[in-house]
Scaffold this motif. Sequence first.
Motif, PDB file in Angstrom:
ATOM      1  N   THR A  71       0.832  -1.198   0.000  1.00  0.00           N
ATOM      2  CA  THR A  71       0.000   0.000   0.000  1.00  0.00           C
ATOM      3  C   THR A  71       0.865   1.246   0.000  1.00  0.00           C
ATOM      4  N   PRO A  72       0.820   2.038  -1.044  1.00  0.00           N
ATOM      5  CA  PRO A  72       0.229   1.714  -2.329  1.00  0.00           C
ATOM      6  C   PRO A  72       1.087   0.662  -3.031  1.00  0.00           C
ATOM      7  N   PRO A  73       0.515  -0.129  -3.936  1.00  0.00           N
ATOM      8  CA  PRO A  73       1.303  -1.166  -4.602  1.00  0.00           C
ATOM      9  C   PRO A  73       2.457  -0.543  -5.388  1.00  0.00           C
ATOM     10  N   SER A  74       3.661  -0.859  -4.974  1.00  0.00           N
ATOM     11  CA  SER A  74       4.841  -0.308  -5.646  1.00  0.00           C
ATOM     12  C   SER A  74       6.049  -1.175  -5.315  1.00  0.00           C
ATOM     13  N   MET A  75       7.106  -0.951  -6.054  1.00  0.00           N
ATOM     14  CA  MET A  75       8.347  -1.676  -5.831  1.00  0.00           C
ATOM     15  C   MET A  75       9.505  -0.758  -6.162  1.00  0.00           C
ATOM     16  N   HIS A  76      10.580  -0.924  -5.437  1.00  0.00           N
ATOM     17  CA  HIS A  76      11.829  -0.263  -5.768  1.00  0.00           C
ATOM     18  C   HIS A  76      12.957  -1.231  -5.429  1.00  0.00           C
ATOM     19  N   TYR A  77      14.152  -0.913  -5.864  1.00  0.00           N
ATOM     20  CA  TYR A  77      15.311  -1.737  -5.538  1.00  0.00           C
ATOM     21  C   TYR A  77      16.087  -1.072  -4.415  1.00  0.00           C
ATOM     22  N   ARG A  78      16.689  -1.904  -3.575  1.00  0.00           N
ATOM     23  CA  ARG A  78      17.534  -1.414  -2.496  1.00  0.00           C
ATOM     24  C   ARG A  78      18.935  -2.008  -2.652  1.00  0.00           C
ATOM     25  N   ALA A  79      19.934  -1.167  -2.400  1.00  0.00           N
ATOM     26  CA  ALA A  79      21.323  -1.629  -2.465  1.00  0.00           C
ATOM     27  C   ALA A  79      21.490  -2.841  -1.549  1.00  0.00           C
ATOM     28  N   TRP A  80      22.301  -3.802  -1.999  1.00  0.00           N
ATOM     29  CA  TRP A  80      22.471  -5.050  -1.260  1.00  0.00           C
ATOM     30  C   TRP A  80      23.933  -5.456  -1.292  1.00  0.00           C
ATOM     31  N   ASP A  81      24.463  -5.875  -0.146  1.00  0.00           N
ATOM     32  CA  ASP A  81      25.883  -6.234  -0.047  1.00  0.00           C
ATOM     33  C   ASP A  81      26.163  -7.714  -0.299  1.00  0.00           C
ATOM     34  N   GLY A  82      25.163  -8.494  -0.659  1.00  0.00           N
ATOM     35  CA  GLY A  82      25.358  -9.908  -0.965  1.00  0.00           C
ATOM     36  C   GLY A  82      25.194 -10.842   0.222  1.00  0.00           C
ATOM     37  N   ARG A  83      25.127 -10.292   1.416  1.00  0.00           N
ATOM     38  CA  ARG A  83      24.902 -11.132   2.597  1.00  0.00           C
ATOM     39  C   ARG A  83      23.420 -11.442   2.745  1.00  0.00           C
ATOM     40  N   ALA A  84      23.096 -12.383   3.611  1.00  0.00           N
ATOM     41  CA  ALA A  84      21.693 -12.734   3.834  1.00  0.00           C
ATOM     42  C   ALA A  84      20.908 -11.470   4.194  1.00  0.00           C
ATOM     43  N   PRO A  85      19.830 -11.183   3.469  1.00  0.00           N
ATOM     44  CA  PRO A  85      19.041  -9.983   3.763  1.00  0.00           C
ATOM     45  C   PRO A  85      18.501 -10.024   5.196  1.00  0.00           C
ATOM     46  N   GLU A  86      18.543  -8.871   5.852  1.00  0.00           N
ATOM     47  CA  GLU A  86      18.126  -8.801   7.251  1.00  0.00           C
ATOM     48  C   GLU A  86      16.666  -8.421   7.430  1.00  0.00           C
ATOM     49  N   GLY A  87      15.979  -8.135   6.344  1.00  0.00           N
ATOM     50  CA  GLY A  87      14.583  -7.733   6.444  1.00  0.00           C
ATOM     51  C   GLY A  87      13.709  -8.505   5.483  1.00  0.00           C
ATOM     52  N   VAL A  88      12.441  -8.137   5.451  1.00  0.00           N
ATOM     53  CA  VAL A  88      11.486  -8.685   4.483  1.00  0.00           C
ATOM     54  C   VAL A  88      10.642  -7.532   3.959  1.00  0.00           C
ATOM     55  N   ASP A  89      10.153  -7.692   2.738  1.00  0.00           N
ATOM     56  CA  ASP A  89       9.271  -6.652   2.198  1.00  0.00           C
ATOM     57  C   ASP A  89       7.829  -6.963   2.587  1.00  0.00           C
ATOM     58  N   ASP A  90       6.897  -6.164   2.105  1.00  0.00           N
ATOM     59  CA  ASP A  90       5.484  -6.341   2.473  1.00  0.00           C
ATOM     60  C   ASP A  90       4.891  -7.658   1.969  1.00  0.00           C
ATOM     61  N   CYS A  91       5.552  -8.298   1.014  1.00  0.00           N
ATOM     62  CA  CYS A  91       5.082  -9.587   0.491  1.00  0.00           C
ATOM     63  C   CYS A  91       5.753 -10.756   1.212  1.00  0.00           C
ATOM     64  N   GLY A  92       6.586 -10.441   2.211  1.00  0.00           N
ATOM     65  CA  GLY A  92       7.261 -11.477   2.983  1.00  0.00           C
ATOM     66  C   GLY A  92       8.519 -12.024   2.348  1.00  0.00           C
ATOM     67  N   LEU A  93       9.018 -11.370   1.312  1.00  0.00           N
ATOM     68  CA  LEU A  93      10.231 -11.832   0.637  1.00  0.00           C
ATOM     69  C   LEU A  93      11.462 -11.196   1.261  1.00  0.00           C
ATOM     70  N   PRO A  94      12.562 -11.943   1.363  1.00  0.00           N
ATOM     71  CA  PRO A  94      13.792 -11.386   1.934  1.00  0.00           C
ATOM     72  C   PRO A  94      14.226 -10.131   1.171  1.00  0.00           C
ATOM     73  N   ALA A  95      14.613  -9.119   1.908  1.00  0.00           N
ATOM     74  CA  ALA A  95      15.014  -7.844   1.306  1.00  0.00           C
ATOM     75  C   ALA A  95      15.943  -7.115   2.256  1.00  0.00           C
ATOM     76  N   PRO A  96      16.814  -6.251   1.707  1.00  0.00           N
ATOM     77  CA  PRO A  96      17.633  -5.417   2.582  1.00  0.00           C
ATOM     78  C   PRO A  96      16.735  -4.539   3.447  1.00  0.00           C
ATOM     79  N   GLY A  97      17.141  -4.319   4.688  1.00  0.00           N
ATOM     80  CA  GLY A  97      16.356  -3.516   5.622  1.00  0.00           C
ATOM     81  C   GLY A  97      16.178  -2.085   5.159  1.00  0.00           C
ATOM     82  N   HIS A  98      16.940  -1.191   5.695  1.00  0.00           N
ATOM     83  CA  HIS A  98      16.790   0.230   5.395  1.00  0.00           C
ATOM     84  C   HIS A  98      17.896   0.720   4.474  1.00  0.00           C
ATOM     85  N   ALA A  99      18.211  -0.059   3.454  1.00  0.00           N
ATOM     86  CA  ALA A  99      19.271   0.304   2.516  1.00  0.00           C
ATOM     87  C   ALA A  99      18.804   1.402   1.567  1.00  0.00           C
TER      88      ALA A  99
END
Length: 130
Positions: free
Chosen positions: A26-54
Amino acid sequence: EFNAIAALEADGLSKLPLALPFAQRTPPSMHYRAWDGRAPEGVDDCGLPAPGHATAVVPDVALLPCVGYTRSGFRLGYGGGYFDRWLDQHPQVTTIGVAWSIGELADDAFAARAHDRALTLVLTEHGVIA
């Protein structure tokens, strides 16, 4: 499932800057977040692994999951429209669909909509479809 990081490391390209998608319901949207290649420490609204506050970034090249694809480069996604909306806003990005060859659809069996963008190429276990 395709492991892009293993493929990059095998080719000696693991030093490239990386990013992961982050979807918001809400609202339905997506963006990319910088990632260092390590296991993501967060999840997005769909429950998928994602970088936290990158930092939000726009990649030059984006790998997109495909449930299905056509030889002309259109993809059938998972139904949320997140990638479709993002691609519509970033037409300059090189897009590589990642799919199993069994997901190939006949061009005349897929009705592309006005918001659909053809992928730059599709990568399957059998090779590249450009």
